[in-house]
Scaffold this motif. Structure first.
Motif, PDB file in Angstrom:
ATOM      1  N   ILE A 150      43.656  35.693  45.386  1.00  0.00           N
ATOM      2  CA  ILE A 150      43.812  36.629  44.757  1.00  0.00           C
ATOM      3  C   ILE A 150      45.162  36.781  45.496  1.00  0.00           C
ATOM      4  N   LEU A 151      46.387  36.499  44.341  1.00  0.00           N
ATOM      5  CA  LEU A 151      47.564  36.929  44.718  1.00  0.00           C
ATOM      6  C   LEU A 151      47.831  38.789  44.124  1.00  0.00           C
ATOM      7  N   GLY A 152      48.878  39.151  45.199  1.00  0.00           N
ATOM      8  CA  GLY A 152      49.081  40.786  44.521  1.00  0.00           C
ATOM      9  C   GLY A 152      50.386  41.128  45.272  1.00  0.00           C
ATOM     10  N   PHE A 153      51.404  41.432  44.471  1.00  0.00           N
ATOM     11  CA  PHE A 153      52.150  42.284  44.718  1.00  0.00           C
ATOM     12  C   PHE A 153      53.131  43.663  43.853  1.00  0.00           C
ATOM     13  N   ARG A 154      53.772  43.979  44.024  1.00  0.00           N
ATOM     14  CA  ARG A 154      54.384  44.710  43.162  1.00  0.00           C
ATOM     15  C   ARG A 154      56.148  44.352  42.214  1.00  0.00           C
ATOM     16  N   GLY A 155      56.334  44.482  41.221  1.00  0.00           N
ATOM     17  CA  GLY A 155      57.687  44.249  40.093  1.00  0.00           C
ATOM     18  C   GLY A 155      58.582  44.954  41.581  1.00  0.00           C
ATOM     19  N   SER A 156      59.892  44.081  41.089  1.00  0.00           N
ATOM     20  CA  SER A 156      61.189  44.649  41.719  1.00  0.00           C
ATOM     21  C   SER A 156      61.330  46.306  41.578  1.00  0.00           C
ATOM     22  N   ARG A 214      40.855  34.864  40.293  1.00  0.00           N
ATOM     23  CA  ARG A 214      40.960  33.530  40.187  1.00  0.00           C
ATOM     24  C   ARG A 214      38.808  32.814  40.629  1.00  0.00           C
ATOM     25  N   ALA A 215      38.502  33.427  40.493  1.00  0.00           N
ATOM     26  CA  ALA A 215      36.757  33.023  41.572  1.00  0.00           C
ATOM     27  C   ALA A 215      36.315  32.286  40.477  1.00  0.00           C
ATOM     28  N   GLU A 216      35.667  31.564  41.691  1.00  0.00           N
ATOM     29  CA  GLU A 216      34.202  29.927  41.137  1.00  0.00           C
ATOM     30  C   GLU A 216      33.180  30.720  41.435  1.00  0.00           C
ATOM     31  N   PHE A 217      32.194  30.070  40.797  1.00  0.00           N
ATOM     32  CA  PHE A 217      30.623  30.844  41.673  1.00  0.00           C
ATOM     33  C   PHE A 217      29.576  29.601  41.036  1.00  0.00           C
ATOM     34  N   GLY A 218      28.755  29.202  42.011  1.00  0.00           N
ATOM     35  CA  GLY A 218      27.289  28.694  41.759  1.00  0.00           C
ATOM     36  C   GLY A 218      26.592  29.846  41.353  1.00  0.00           C
ATOM     37  N   LYS A 219      25.120  29.560  42.705  1.00  0.00           N
ATOM     38  CA  LYS A 219      24.429  31.272  42.220  1.00  0.00           C
ATOM     39  C   LYS A 219      25.184  32.046  43.306  1.00  0.00           C
ATOM     40  N   THR A 220      26.087  31.962  43.787  1.00  0.00           N
ATOM     41  CA  THR A 220      26.785  33.216  44.206  1.00  0.00           C
ATOM     42  C   THR A 220      28.459  32.561  44.856  1.00  0.00           C
ATOM     43  N   VAL A 238      36.692  34.438  35.627  1.00  0.00           N
ATOM     44  CA  VAL A 238      35.146  33.471  36.498  1.00  0.00           C
ATOM     45  C   VAL A 238      34.913  32.404  36.390  1.00  0.00           C
ATOM     46  N   VAL A 239      35.202  31.661  36.944  1.00  0.00           N
ATOM     47  CA  VAL A 239      34.594  29.876  36.438  1.00  0.00           C
ATOM     48  C   VAL A 239      33.897  29.106  37.222  1.00  0.00           C
ATOM     49  N   MET A 240      32.638  28.714  36.033  1.00  0.00           N
ATOM     50  CA  MET A 240      31.751  28.565  36.500  1.00  0.00           C
ATOM     51  C   MET A 240      32.098  26.301  35.973  1.00  0.00           C
ATOM     52  N   GLU A 241      31.583  25.975  36.775  1.00  0.00           N
ATOM     53  CA  GLU A 241      31.675  24.321  35.991  1.00  0.00           C
ATOM     54  C   GLU A 241      30.293  23.856  36.340  1.00  0.00           C
ATOM     55  N   ARG A 242      30.461  22.099  36.084  1.00  0.00           N
ATOM     56  CA  ARG A 242      28.841  21.813  35.739  1.00  0.00           C
ATOM     57  C   ARG A 242      27.508  22.566  37.336  1.00  0.00           C
ATOM     58  N   ASP A 243      28.250  21.794  38.008  1.00  0.00           N
ATOM     59  CA  ASP A 243      27.332  22.163  39.447  1.00  0.00           C
ATOM     60  C   ASP A 243      27.129  23.071  39.851  1.00  0.00           C
ATOM     61  N   PHE A 260      46.895  26.530  44.656  1.00  0.00           N
ATOM     62  CA  PHE A 260      47.220  25.755  43.322  1.00  0.00           C
ATOM     63  C   PHE A 260      46.605  25.320  42.182  1.00  0.00           C
ATOM     64  N   GLY A 261      45.393  25.208  42.090  1.00  0.00           N
ATOM     65  CA  GLY A 261      44.405  25.272  41.036  1.00  0.00           C
ATOM     66  C   GLY A 261      44.168  26.666  40.914  1.00  0.00           C
ATOM     67  N   ALA A 262      44.414  27.853  41.504  1.00  0.00           N
ATOM     68  CA  ALA A 262      44.428  29.542  40.722  1.00  0.00           C
ATOM     69  C   ALA A 262      45.003  29.604  39.753  1.00  0.00           C
ATOM     70  N   PHE A 263      46.347  28.820  40.349  1.00  0.00           N
ATOM     71  CA  PHE A 263      47.670  30.079  39.858  1.00  0.00           C
ATOM     72  C   PHE A 263      48.690  28.953  39.197  1.00  0.00           C
TER      73      PHE A 263
END
Length: 320
Positions: free
Chosen positions: A146-152, A134-140, A209-214, A293-296
């Motif tokens: 990032i959460l990565g893993f392999r299954g059992s 999950r990524a948050e952007f303004g002008k950049t 990708v998330v872009m909030e008001r500001d 915690f805000g991402a997942f």
């Protein structure tokens, strides 16, 4: 109360309530169908301010026309399904939608919340690997988790040698995917100045990708500056990723409730390198926790909670 003869009871429903229903529907294809119901619906649908745009197919680079921008082709890929839905009624010349990506949404007058759903994720990983970001952007870029893993049964991997290199590749790939999506949104941001929240995700829930008001305001201000400059940002198909600090945490095997097991679970929190007062170690760790915690949530949130307790590794990367 029964309607008087010749009086349609539905006409007594106030426009504000109809618009509330349209905002709950949100799906653009369904709303386009609603426009064909009546003159009243046709006039009210453009006033819907909460929209969901589902994309059937993202055209590959090999299919791009040299005269088209990435975003023009992106929106062109959804034109035909939309046209098929309403082909029973007269429509303006559909080729006009090919002139500008923003025109696919120009029929809506005051979009305040927009969600775009892509058909699949951008990353191509080795078999058994799972990535969520999950990524948050303004002008950049403002942040990326990032959460990565392999299954059992996928085999554990450590953070030495190839294991670390692989996870750095995962991180870079996620950042490139996020910056490409951000670039793709610029015309929509410019065309619709009332948007207060903009989200791009995929059906497989790989990346968001998330872009909030500001962030949207910042992006619009930056674009106005660029438009009167040399226009260099038009020459790339993604937004430049700034210099960043990446804090990586890793657990060879993570056991969660319900018998869920993650092999080689890795959490990476990415934030731009700042030139202001440096954060203390404790402040940075606290900031990482808030972003993660805000991402997942759900099972991924449980994994994040355990990973945040593990040892962290700090890496820095130049702008690219």
């Amino acid at each position: 109360m029964l309607p008087i003869d010749g009086d349609d009871g539905f006409d007594r429903v106030p426009d504000s309530l109809v618009l509330l229903i349209f905002n709950q529907i949100s799906d653009i294809r369904t709303l386009i169908r609603c426009q064909a119901v009546s003159k009243r619906f046709n006039s009210l649908v453009p006033q819907a301010d909460t929209l969901l745009l589902r994309v059937d197919r993202v055209v590959s680079a090999g299919e791009l026309d040299d005269s088209d921008s990435l975003l023009v082709t992106f929106f062109r890929s959804i034109l035909k399904p939309l046209y098929d839905l309403v082909s029973h009624k007269p429509l303006p010349d559909p080729t006009r939608y090919q002139k500008s990506p923003g025109q696919i949404l120009r029929g809506f007058e005051r979009i305040r919340e927009l969600e775009i759903e892509l058909p699949s994720g951008d990353l191509r990983l080795e078999k058994g690997a799972v990535i969520r970001w999950r990524a948050e952007f303004g002008k950049t870029l403002r942040s990326c988790v990032i959460l990565g893993f392999r299954g059992s049964g996928g085999g554990a991997a450590d953070l030495s040698g190839g294991g670390l290199k692989m996870r750095v590749v995962w991180t870079i790939s996620a950042l490139i995917a996020a910056s490409a999506r951000h670039y793709m949104l610029k015309e929509v941001v410019r065309e619709h100045g009332e948007i207060g929240r903009l989200v791009v995700r995929d059906q497989e829930e790989e990346g968001t990708v998330v872009m909030e008001r500001d962030g949207l305001m910042e992006c619009r201000e930056e674009e106005q500056t660029e438009e009167v400059g040399d226009g260099l940002w038009w020459r790339s198909n993604r937004t430049t990723v700034p210099a960043v600090r990446m804090r990586m945490r890793h657990v060879p095997r993570l056991q969660l409730a319900g018998g869920i097991q993650m092999e080689g679970a890795t959490l990476v929190v990415v934030r731009p390198t700042t030139t202001g007062t440096a954060e203390t170690e404790a402040e940075e760790q606290c900031g990482d926790a808030a972003l993660a915690f805000g991402a997942f949530g759900g099972v991924y949130g449980a994994a994040v909670e355990k990973l945040l307790k593990s040892r962290s590794y700090l890496l820095e990367m130049n702008s690219f």
